[in-house]
Enzyme design. Structure first.
Site, PDB file in Angstrom:
ATOM      1  N   ASN A  98     -14.575-117.733  15.471  1.00  0.00           N
ATOM      2  CA  ASN A  98     -15.420-118.923  15.396  1.00  0.00           C
ATOM      3  C   ASN A  98     -16.887-118.731  15.755  1.00  0.00           C
ATOM      4  O   ASN A  98     -17.698-119.594  15.465  1.00  0.00           O
ATOM      5  CB  ASN A  98     -14.856-119.998  16.318  1.00  0.00           C
ATOM      6  CG  ASN A  98     -13.467-120.412  15.933  1.00  0.00           C
ATOM      7  OD1 ASN A  98     -13.223-120.800  14.796  1.00  0.00           O
ATOM      8  ND2 ASN A  98     -12.544-120.306  16.865  1.00  0.00           N
ATOM      9  N   TYR A  99     -17.215-117.639  16.397  1.00  0.00           N
ATOM     10  CA  TYR A  99     -18.592-117.541  16.883  1.00  0.00           C
ATOM     11  C   TYR A  99     -19.372-116.346  16.360  1.00  0.00           C
ATOM     12  O   TYR A  99     -20.594-116.337  16.421  1.00  0.00           O
ATOM     13  CB  TYR A  99     -18.605-117.499  18.410  1.00  0.00           C
ATOM     14  CG  TYR A  99     -18.274-118.824  19.020  1.00  0.00           C
ATOM     15  CD1 TYR A  99     -19.221-119.848  19.013  1.00  0.00           C
ATOM     16  CD2 TYR A  99     -17.040-119.073  19.578  1.00  0.00           C
ATOM     17  CE1 TYR A  99     -18.926-121.078  19.559  1.00  0.00           C
ATOM     18  CE2 TYR A  99     -16.735-120.309  20.126  1.00  0.00           C
ATOM     19  CZ  TYR A  99     -17.682-121.308  20.117  1.00  0.00           C
ATOM     20  OH  TYR A  99     -17.400-122.527  20.650  1.00  0.00           O
TER      21      TYR A  99
END
Length: 844
Positions: free
Chosen positions: A801-802
């Site tokens: 997600n990052y």
DNA sequence: CTTCGCACTTAGTATGCCCATA
DNA sequence: TATGGGCATACTAAGTGCGAAG
């Protein structure tokens, strides 16, 4: 803000709650706190005003110190280096539950307080009513003070304002704020305007080639980048067709080679299939972007797959009440099985869980059952529990063929319900099954744990698809709640869940266009932040000395979000969820200030529960003005008061939006995570290393990010054991090394004696052996350290997600690491866009 | 404004599955 | 052939943030 539905429902409930006469420790969300204070003030009459004034003086004094401190150190900054960050975040949990337990303690205390307060209440007043009255009162109050402020002049302004301080800290007073704005408009606005402009210009010029089409906002605001984007995309499309195509084939081949090392025949077949699939994979990233907010033109699917109905227990499996067997009605029995299944889970030992469960269970009982079953302690679910344990054992023990059969059935369902047609392409759905009924398992200290989560029926489900598509058939004898044709949203079906009254959706898999495009866009926003982050930092540092309390709080909060990658911290409804916080919702009790600690100055100690009730514990040395400001913010507040009482996420985000288009608090997390990975990879990777060594470096970099973002996991159950195993291996290896050393020595002695070539060769041989063994030992040791360091850190979340996947891809290409060493199949599918477009010199 | 309603991302844990190893 | 270890996947809770309504 939580789901609106929840909010509304809660609001109604709350109206029945007695108001709170005294400021007490449960004031998680400032709204409610304000209400309470309001109530308090009302009861106290004019006295409160006087009290307020007295406090004002105190604030003035304290402000003096603060201003001094800040003036001293103009421009002290750039404290945010990686070393500092890396040193942070001692794991909050030394074992899987510690963090949570800590939290529990705290929360218990709070809950008690809360209850007490409620009981003391007398009147019943609606939320909104309180609020309005409060505002009016404050206005009056502030007006009075305003006059004085004006007379006093600029220098005292802040002091005055802060002086309103605690008493009307809730207060802020509208007029007061308006005044602030006007008063400071001069430089305040120019500043932000300047920054804003600078940003915009840069954006326009930079226009990275691979910006995904942005939606509405940007289109309206600036046409140029959009145009450029399109051009560039076309270009890249051509490029792909001409040059990239061969490149891709090459890539794919090497992938196979990498994977085929350990190949067996069936695997090869699988590979073939995968390859084929990959080839007709939809390369949406090479297409033009759709119009504003329209997410698709065609959407066709089968609707959700409904989980099977309840199967009654066989007659020989009994429920016992007070020692006697009792045949339950079907509904009651089903719910009983939910509880029985969880019997050996910690949940069932918690009082809240038990109470919630029992309440909801009784609701579903027949009146006869209700009469009998009055005490959960007298319920004996053990036989039912055993039945399910046996059942799952039996399932595990099934023969290969039977398992195969089951799998085929599952595949069939997946095939039938698991895909949809979106704009002519077959796309995988993320969650195509409705959630089965069961007992709600909230995380942390959730007030609703144990409540009954009801079965979802077609009558609860809203279907979303395209008008001209084949509308999914509801299961026989049923109807959909609604069928709609909304192409501005991405979900295929939705229903309202009964615990929190929030919507649940059926959406596409991360590998889909809809998700991928959004993901790509997210990273592009973060990359744009990279260009302006320096300006933003300079500004918030300047704002630490602002005359406006509001600005100072905003600046300090933003500093935390930037430096520590804290989440924004939306307000939550109290009593509906576990008590967790983010940056804007931090309370005084969550930080401790240490002027000096462990040889560092201005240390802030954070200790709070964040998302999913994961503990955030960290000691950070901050710049002096920040420290002084925190002292100021905390002055005269209760532990349960908001640290940033004049700030919330929407204020913060509005500010950020002005600084850069598309900027919000969460972007800082993405940005800092990705930039950290890139920097760490640069710093750690040694091109001389073997692939394994490089992978280790990658994991280290990944870990730095996970630590930054506080991504934790409970220590795996098998950890101790597998660690022991590893240790045994290490010991064995050590033994070998020692032996080899002795051997070498012997060989050397022999050589000393004989000096013949054979002996010399032997020495060399032994040397080599020793070296190899030592290397192996070192490797094992590294593995052990790696494992130890990783036991409570979850790398997956940041990876998924990052971290901009293009950073990883570029790194893989640059250092010749096969991508599949880093991304598994699912991840490669999710990041297909990045794998296709990033080359080795991609820079985040 | 503040609150509400909704959509969508991010999160950890439970479970399943596959492979290496005894 | 069984076992167990660890990765992958499934699951669903819990966040963020935006825009509209009040």
């Amino acid at each position: 803000m939580d789901s609106g539905v929840t909010t509304m429902r809660e609001g109604e409930e709350k109206e029945l709650d007695p108001p709170v006469p005294q400021q007490q420790g449960d004031a998680r969300d400032s709204k409610r706190k304000r209400e309470k204070k309001q109530e308090q003030r009302k009861q106290q009459g004019k006295g409160s005003l006087r009290k307020g004034r007295r406090k004002k003086d105190e604030f003035e004094e304290s402000l003096g110190d603060v201003m001094e401190g800040i003036e001293e150190e103009e421009g002290a900054d750039e404290g945010r280096n990686l070393a500092a960050r890396r040193g942070r975040a001692k794991r909050g949990r030394s074992n899987s539950t510690q963090g949570r337990d800590d939290g529990k303690e705290k929360q218990k205390g709070k809950a008690k307080k809360h209850k007490k307060v409620k009981m003391e209440g007398v009147e019943r007043v609606g939320k909104k009513k309180i609020k309005k009255e409060k505002m009016l009162e404050e206005e009056q109050e502030v007006e009075k003070t305003d006059e004085k402020e004006r007379e006093k002049g600029v220098g005292d302004e802040l002091g005055e304002r802060d002086g309103v301080g605690k008493e009307s800290e809730d207060g802020k007073g509208i007029k007061e704020e308006e005044l602030d704005e006007r008063g400071d408009e001069g430089w305040g606005d120019t500043q932000s305007a300047e920054i804003g402009q600078g940003v915009k210009e840069e954006e326009g010029e930079e226009g990275t080639g691979d910006v995904p089409g942005k939606e509405k906002k940007q289109k309206i605001k600036e046409k140029k980048p959009e145009g450029e984007m399109k051009k560039k995309r076309k270009k890249s499309k051509e490029k792909n067709e001409e040059e990239n195509a061969p490149g891709k084939t090459r890539k794919r081949k090497s992938k196979e080679e990498g994977e085929e090392k350990n190949n067996k025949k069936p695997k090869k077949e699988k590979k073939e299939e995968e390859k084929k699939e990959a080839e007709n994979k939809w390369k949406w990233w090479e297409e033009e972007k759709k119009e504003d907010g329209v997410k698709w033109t065609q959407l066709e699917h089968r609707g959700p797959y409904f989980v099977p109905l309840y199967e009654p227990l066989p007659d020989d499996v009994q429920f016992y009440y007070d020692g006697k067997a009792l045949k339950l009605s079907l509904a009651a029995e089903e719910i009983a099985t939910f509880y029985a299944k969880m019997l050996d889970h910690e949940y069932t030992t918690k009082e809240i869980f038990q109470n919630n469960f029992f309440n909801d269970w009784r609701k579903e009982m027949t009146s006869k059952e209700q009469e009998i079953i009055k005490d959960l302690d007298k319920c004996d679910f053990r036989e039912i529990h055993k039945y399910f344990v046996d059942k799952s054992e039996a399932r595990k023990a099934l023969s290969k063929e039977e398992k195969q059969k089951l799998k085929e059935e599952a595949d069939k369902i997946q095939e039938e319900y698991g895909y949809c047609i979106l704009d002519g392409h077959r796309e995988k759905i993320g969650n195509f099954k409705t959630e089965p009924p069961g007992l709600f398992r909230g995380r942390g200290d959730h007030p609703k744990m144990g409540m009954l989560k009801k079965r979802i029926m077609p009558e609860d489900v809203i279907i979303n698809c395209s008008k001209d598509s084949k509308i999914p058939e509801p299961p026989e004898g049923h109807k959909w709640k609604e069928v709609r044709f909304d192409n501005t949203v991405t979900w295929l079906a939705s229903w309202t869940e009964n615990i929190q009254n929030t919507l649940k959706y059926i959406m596409l898999n991360p590998s889909s266009k809809l998700k991928g495009e959004k993901d790509w866009q997210k990273y592009e926003v973060a990359r744009r932040l990279k260009d302006v982050v320096h300006k933003i930092r300079a500004q918030y540092q300047a704002d630490w000395k602002s005359k406006e309390m509001k600005k100072r709080q905003r600046a300090v909060a933003l500093y935390f979000i930037d430096k520590l990658a804290l989440r924004a911290g939306n307000e939550k409804e109290e009593g509906e969820t576990a008590d967790t916080v983010g940056c804007c919702s931090l309370r005084v009790e969550h930080i401790k200030l240490h002027p000096e600690l462990d040889g560092q100055e201005h240390v802030v100690e954070f200790d709070f529960l964040g998302k999913d009730s994961i503990r955030y514990y960290n000691k950070v040395s901050v710049e002096k003005p920040v420290f002084k400001n925190l002292q100021l913010f905390m002055k005269n507040k209760d532990p349960a008061d908001d640290l940033f009482d004049r700030l919330n996420t929407s204020i913060l985000n509005r500010h950020l939006q002005n600084l850069m288009d598309g900027l919000s608090a969460k972007v800082f997390r993405t940005y800092n995570a990705s930039i950290t990975l890139q920097e760490q990879l640069k710093a750690l990777t040694n091109s001389e290393d073997s692939v394994a060594g490089k992978l280790l470096s990658y994991n280290r970099a990944n870990r730095a990010v996970a630590i930054l973002c506080n991504h934790q996991r409970s220590t795996p159950k098998t950890f101790e054991k597998s660690m022991q195993n590893l240790q045994t291996k290490i010991d064995a290896k050590k033994q070998q090394v020692e032996e080899a050393q002795q051997e070498l020595k012997k060989a050397e002695d022999a050589f000393e004696d004989t000096k013949d070539a054979k002996a010399e060769a032997n020495v060399e041989k032994k040397k080599k052996l020793l070296k190899r063994l030592e290397e192996q030992l070192a490797k094992l040791n590294v593995q052990a350290t790696d494992k130890e360091e990783n036991k409570q850190i979850a790398l997956g979340t940041s990876k998924l997600n990052y971290l901009d996947p293009r950073i990883t891809i570029a790194w893989c290409k640059k250092f010749g690491v096969p991508i599949e060493k880093i991304y598994n199949k699912t991840q490669r599918e999710k990041f297909a866009w990045a794998i296709d477009m990033a080359d080795e010199d991609f820079e985040f």
